[in-house]
Design an enzyme around this catalytic site. Structure first.
Site, PDB file in Angstrom:
ATOM      1  N   SER A  29       0.830  -1.210   0.000  1.00 27.02           N
ATOM      2  CA  SER A  29       0.000   0.000   0.000  1.00 27.02           C
ATOM      3  C   SER A  29       0.857   1.249   0.000  1.00 27.02           C
ATOM      4  O   SER A  29       1.747   1.394   0.836  1.00 27.02           O
ATOM      5  CB  SER A  29      -0.873   0.058   1.253  1.00 27.02           C
ATOM      6  OG  SER A  29      -1.858  -0.918   1.195  1.00 27.02           O
ATOM      7  N   HIS A  60      -3.537   0.504  -5.171  1.00 27.14           N
ATOM      8  CA  HIS A  60      -3.057  -0.745  -5.787  1.00 27.14           C
ATOM      9  C   HIS A  60      -3.582  -0.811  -7.217  1.00 27.14           C
ATOM     10  O   HIS A  60      -4.774  -0.943  -7.435  1.00 27.14           O
ATOM     11  CB  HIS A  60      -3.585  -1.953  -5.012  1.00 27.14           C
ATOM     12  CG  HIS A  60      -2.919  -2.134  -3.687  1.00 27.14           C
ATOM     13  ND1 HIS A  60      -1.803  -2.910  -3.513  1.00 27.14           N
ATOM     14  CD2 HIS A  60      -3.198  -1.607  -2.472  1.00 27.14           C
ATOM     15  CE1 HIS A  60      -1.436  -2.877  -2.237  1.00 27.14           C
ATOM     16  NE2 HIS A  60      -2.269  -2.089  -1.587  1.00 27.14           N
ATOM     17  N   HIS A  82      -5.404  -8.925  -1.642  1.00 27.83           N
ATOM     18  CA  HIS A  82      -5.592  -9.198  -0.213  1.00 27.83           C
ATOM     19  C   HIS A  82      -6.799 -10.117  -0.029  1.00 27.83           C
ATOM     20  O   HIS A  82      -7.768 -10.023  -0.770  1.00 27.83           O
ATOM     21  CB  HIS A  82      -5.887  -7.899   0.549  1.00 27.83           C
ATOM     22  CG  HIS A  82      -4.859  -6.825   0.363  1.00 27.83           C
ATOM     23  ND1 HIS A  82      -4.868  -5.980  -0.705  1.00 27.83           N
ATOM     24  CD2 HIS A  82      -3.808  -6.462   1.127  1.00 27.83           C
ATOM     25  CE1 HIS A  82      -3.848  -5.130  -0.589  1.00 27.83           C
ATOM     26  NE2 HIS A  82      -3.190  -5.403   0.505  1.00 27.83           N
ATOM     27  N   TYR A  84      -8.973  -9.806   2.222  1.00 24.34           N
ATOM     28  CA  TYR A  84     -10.173  -9.051   2.624  1.00 24.34           C
ATOM     29  C   TYR A  84     -10.951  -8.530   1.421  1.00 24.34           C
ATOM     30  O   TYR A  84     -12.084  -8.096   1.553  1.00 24.34           O
ATOM     31  CB  TYR A  84      -9.828  -7.919   3.609  1.00 24.34           C
ATOM     32  CG  TYR A  84      -8.888  -6.853   3.083  1.00 24.34           C
ATOM     33  CD1 TYR A  84      -9.289  -5.966   2.092  1.00 24.34           C
ATOM     34  CD2 TYR A  84      -7.604  -6.725   3.584  1.00 24.34           C
ATOM     35  CE1 TYR A  84      -8.429  -4.996   1.614  1.00 24.34           C
ATOM     36  CE2 TYR A  84      -6.743  -5.755   3.126  1.00 24.34           C
ATOM     37  CZ  TYR A  84      -7.156  -4.889   2.133  1.00 24.34           C
ATOM     38  OH  TYR A  84      -6.309  -3.928   1.660  1.00 24.34           O
ATOM     39  N   GLU A  85     -10.342  -8.595   0.225  1.00 19.71           N
ATOM     40  CA  GLU A  85     -11.092  -8.210  -0.975  1.00 19.71           C
ATOM     41  C   GLU A  85     -12.087  -9.300  -1.383  1.00 19.71           C
ATOM     42  O   GLU A  85     -12.903  -9.088  -2.279  1.00 19.71           O
ATOM     43  CB  GLU A  85     -10.123  -7.942  -2.139  1.00 19.71           C
ATOM     44  CG  GLU A  85      -9.234  -6.734  -1.897  1.00 19.71           C
ATOM     45  CD  GLU A  85      -8.115  -6.632  -2.928  1.00 19.71           C
ATOM     46  OE1 GLU A  85      -8.397  -6.214  -4.052  1.00 19.71           O
ATOM     47  OE2 GLU A  85      -6.975  -6.991  -2.596  1.00 19.71           O
ATOM     48  N   ALA A 112       2.718  -2.079   3.965  1.00 19.79           N
ATOM     49  CA  ALA A 112       2.531  -1.017   4.953  1.00 19.79           C
ATOM     50  C   ALA A 112       2.051  -1.705   6.221  1.00 19.79           C
ATOM     51  O   ALA A 112       1.258  -2.646   6.150  1.00 19.79           O
ATOM     52  CB  ALA A 112       1.489  -0.031   4.454  1.00 19.79           C
ATOM     53  N   MET A 210      -2.078  -6.492   6.991  1.00 15.00           N
ATOM     54  CA  MET A 210      -3.127  -7.320   6.384  1.00 15.00           C
ATOM     55  C   MET A 210      -2.681  -8.031   5.113  1.00 15.00           C
ATOM     56  O   MET A 210      -3.489  -8.295   4.219  1.00 15.00           O
ATOM     57  CB  MET A 210      -4.348  -6.442   6.080  1.00 15.00           C
ATOM     58  CG  MET A 210      -4.892  -5.702   7.291  1.00 15.00           C
ATOM     59  SD  MET A 210      -6.235  -4.601   6.823  1.00 15.00           S
ATOM     60  CE  MET A 210      -6.347  -3.559   8.280  1.00 15.00           C
ATOM     61  N   SER A 211      -1.393  -8.314   5.002  1.00 16.51           N
ATOM     62  CA  SER A 211      -0.911  -8.975   3.773  1.00 16.51           C
ATOM     63  C   SER A 211       0.321  -9.802   4.086  1.00 16.51           C
ATOM     64  O   SER A 211       0.611 -10.109   5.233  1.00 16.51           O
ATOM     65  CB  SER A 211      -0.563  -7.915   2.722  1.00 16.51           C
ATOM     66  OG  SER A 211       0.570  -7.167   3.137  1.00 16.51           O
ATOM     67  N   ASN A 234       2.039   3.947  10.769  1.00 12.00           N
ATOM     68  CA  ASN A 234       1.342   4.477  11.952  1.00 12.00           C
ATOM     69  C   ASN A 234       1.658   3.598  13.154  1.00 12.00           C
ATOM     70  O   ASN A 234       2.106   2.467  12.998  1.00 12.00           O
ATOM     71  CB  ASN A 234      -0.183   4.446  11.711  1.00 12.00           C
ATOM     72  CG  ASN A 234      -0.677   3.036  11.374  1.00 12.00           C
ATOM     73  OD1 ASN A 234      -0.538   2.575  10.248  1.00 12.00           O
ATOM     74  ND2 ASN A 234      -1.213   2.359  12.357  1.00 12.00           N
ATOM     75  N   HIS A 246      -6.820   4.542   6.208  1.00 11.34           N
ATOM     76  CA  HIS A 246      -6.079   4.084   5.029  1.00 11.34           C
ATOM     77  C   HIS A 246      -5.408   5.274   4.336  1.00 11.34           C
ATOM     78  O   HIS A 246      -4.314   5.137   3.792  1.00 11.34           O
ATOM     79  CB  HIS A 246      -7.037   3.353   4.075  1.00 11.34           C
ATOM     80  CG  HIS A 246      -6.360   2.761   2.871  1.00 11.34           C
ATOM     81  ND1 HIS A 246      -5.332   1.845   2.967  1.00 11.34           N
ATOM     82  CD2 HIS A 246      -6.544   2.955   1.535  1.00 11.34           C
ATOM     83  CE1 HIS A 246      -4.926   1.493   1.737  1.00 11.34           C
ATOM     84  NE2 HIS A 246      -5.650   2.166   0.864  1.00 11.34           N
TER      85      HIS A 246
HETATM   86  N1  HPA Z   1      -2.969  -2.337  11.167  1.00 11.53           N
HETATM   87  C1  HPA Z   1      -3.081  -3.205  10.140  1.00 11.53           C
HETATM   88  N2  HPA Z   1      -2.633  -2.961   8.927  1.00 11.53           N
HETATM   89  C2  HPA Z   1      -2.024  -1.781   8.718  1.00 11.53           C
HETATM   90  C3  HPA Z   1      -1.877  -0.830   9.731  1.00 11.53           C
HETATM   91  C4  HPA Z   1      -2.375  -1.114  11.039  1.00 11.53           C
HETATM   92  O1  HPA Z   1      -2.280  -0.328  11.993  1.00 11.53           O
HETATM   93  N3  HPA Z   1      -1.229   0.240   9.183  1.00 11.53           N
HETATM   94  C5  HPA Z   1      -0.989  -0.076   7.880  1.00 11.53           C
HETATM   95  N4  HPA Z   1      -1.473  -1.294   7.593  1.00 11.53           N
END
Ligand code: HPA
Length: 272
Positions: A29, A60, A82, A84-85, A112, A210-211, A234, A246
Site C-alpha cells: 500500500s 493498488h 488481499h 479481505y477483498e 505497509a 493485512m498482507s 502508523n 487508510h
Molecule cells: N494495522 C493493520 N494494517 C495496517 C496498519 C495497522 O495499523 N497500518 C498499515 N497497515
C-alpha cells in the site's frame, strides 16, 4: 491446481517474450509508485492473465511490470491482492506459483504496517525477520499438489537469512535506518482493537498488517526464497493517539517513498 498455474505462466511468457526475471517484487500500500522507477519492458494487466485475481484497493493498480531496476531484471506486482477483498486464498497463491514456474527464485514482499513498538514510529522501515499468522487462514489448505511443493513445508527460515543480511547491508550503504522484527498478519479489513494490539505485542509481534504472510507461505512452499520489508505508516490502535485511516497509510507511504526506493535500488542488484 498445477494446470491453472501453468496456464498463467504460459500466458505471461507469451505476452512478455524474453526471459522472466529471477526476482519478483510485490509493492505494498502506498508503494506502487516504485513501478515508475522501473525501466519497464512489458506491462501486463492482471485481467489479461488467466486465473489472476484483480486488485480492488485504492493505492493498488493491478498490473505486472517486467523490466529492470538499477540494471537488475525484476518483475513487479504493482497492486497486491488481499484476502479481505474476497479472493479465495488459493488465488492469492496462484501468481506466486506462476512466477516460480517461470523460473523466479526470489520473492521480495513489501507492505505497509502498523507499529506495536512505541519507539518504532511512522516512516520507519522494518525488515521482516519472521511472521505470526493470526488469520486462521492458510493458502495451502486443500489437496496438496506435490508438483508445486510438499504437504508440510518447513517455515523455520521463511524470511531468508542471507536476503535479510543483504537488505541490512543495502540500508547501511544508503545510510537508512532499518529496524528488524516480527510481522503479525491479520485478515482485516477492520483495523485492530487496542486489546488485540496489546495481545499481539505480548505474543512477540513488532508490527501488524493485512498482507504478506499468505504470499510468503505460498512462496516457501513453492521453493522461492523470501525477503520482507514493512514500511511503518502508523502506531497501531491504542498506541496511536488518533484514529487510524487508510489515507494516512497512503500519505506516509508517499512521504517515505524516496527512502524505500533508494533501498530497493541498492538491494535488487545485490540479489540478482
Ligand atoms: N494495522 C493493520 N494494517 C495496517 C496498519 C495497522 O495499523 N497500518 C498499515 N497497515
Amino acid at each position: 491446481m498445477y494446470d491453472a498455474v501453468q496456464t498463467a505462466a504460459d500466458s505471461i511468457a507469451a505476452q512478455h517474450g524474453g526471459p522472466f526475471p529471477k526476482t519478483v517484487l510485490v509493492l505494498g500500500s502506498g508503494l506502487g509508485g516504485f513501478g515508475e522507477v522501473i525501466e519497464t519492458q512489458t506491462i501486463i494487466p492482471y485481467k489479461d492473465i488467466p486465473g489472476f485475481p484483480t486488485s480492488t484497493v485504492s493505492g493498488h493498480s493491478g498490473q505486472l511490470l517486467i523490466g529492470k531496476a538499477a540494471g537488475a531484471p525484476v518483475a513487479c506486482m504493482q497492486g497486491r491482492l488481499h484476502l479481505y477483498e474476497g479472493h479465495p486464498i488459493e488465488q492469492v497463491a496462484l501468481p506466486i506459483r506462476a512466477y516460480r514456474a517461470l523460473g523466479a527464485q526470489t520473492l521480495v514482499l513489501t507492505n505497509a504496517a502498523g507499529s506495536l513498538k512505541p519507539d518504532m514510529g511512522p516512516g520507519s522501515l522494518m525488515i521482516i525477520e519472521d511472521h505470526i499468522n493470526a488469520s486462521g487462514q492458510n493458502p495451502l489448505i486443500g489437496p496438496n499438489d506435490e508438483k508445486i511443493g510438499p504437504r508440510f513445508p518447513d517455515m523455520s527460515d521463511a524470511y531468508d537469512r542471507a536476503l535479510r543480511e543483504k537488505l541490512a547491508s543495502a540500508a547501511n550503504i544508503e545510510n537508512i535506518d532499518l529496524a528488524s522484527g516480527v510481522y503479525l498478519y491479520t485478515q482485516g479489513p477492520s483495523f485492530e482493537t487496542p486489546a488485540e494490539v496489546r495481545m499481539f505485542a505480548s505474543w512477540g509481534a513488532d508490527a501488524v498488517g493485512m498482507s504478506t504472510a499468505p504470499e510468503a507461505i505460498a512462496a516457501v512452499h513453492a521453493g522461492l526464497k523470501v525477503a520482507g520489508l514493512s514500511l511503518i505508516t502508523n502506531h497501531a490502535a491504542g498506541i496511536a493517539s488518533h484514529k487510524i485511516t487508510h489515507d494516512e497509510t497512503l500519505a506516509v507511504g508517499a512521504q517515505s517513498f524516496e527512502k524505500m526506493s533508494r533501498l530497493m535500488l541498492r538491494f535488487l542488484p545485490a540479489v540478482a
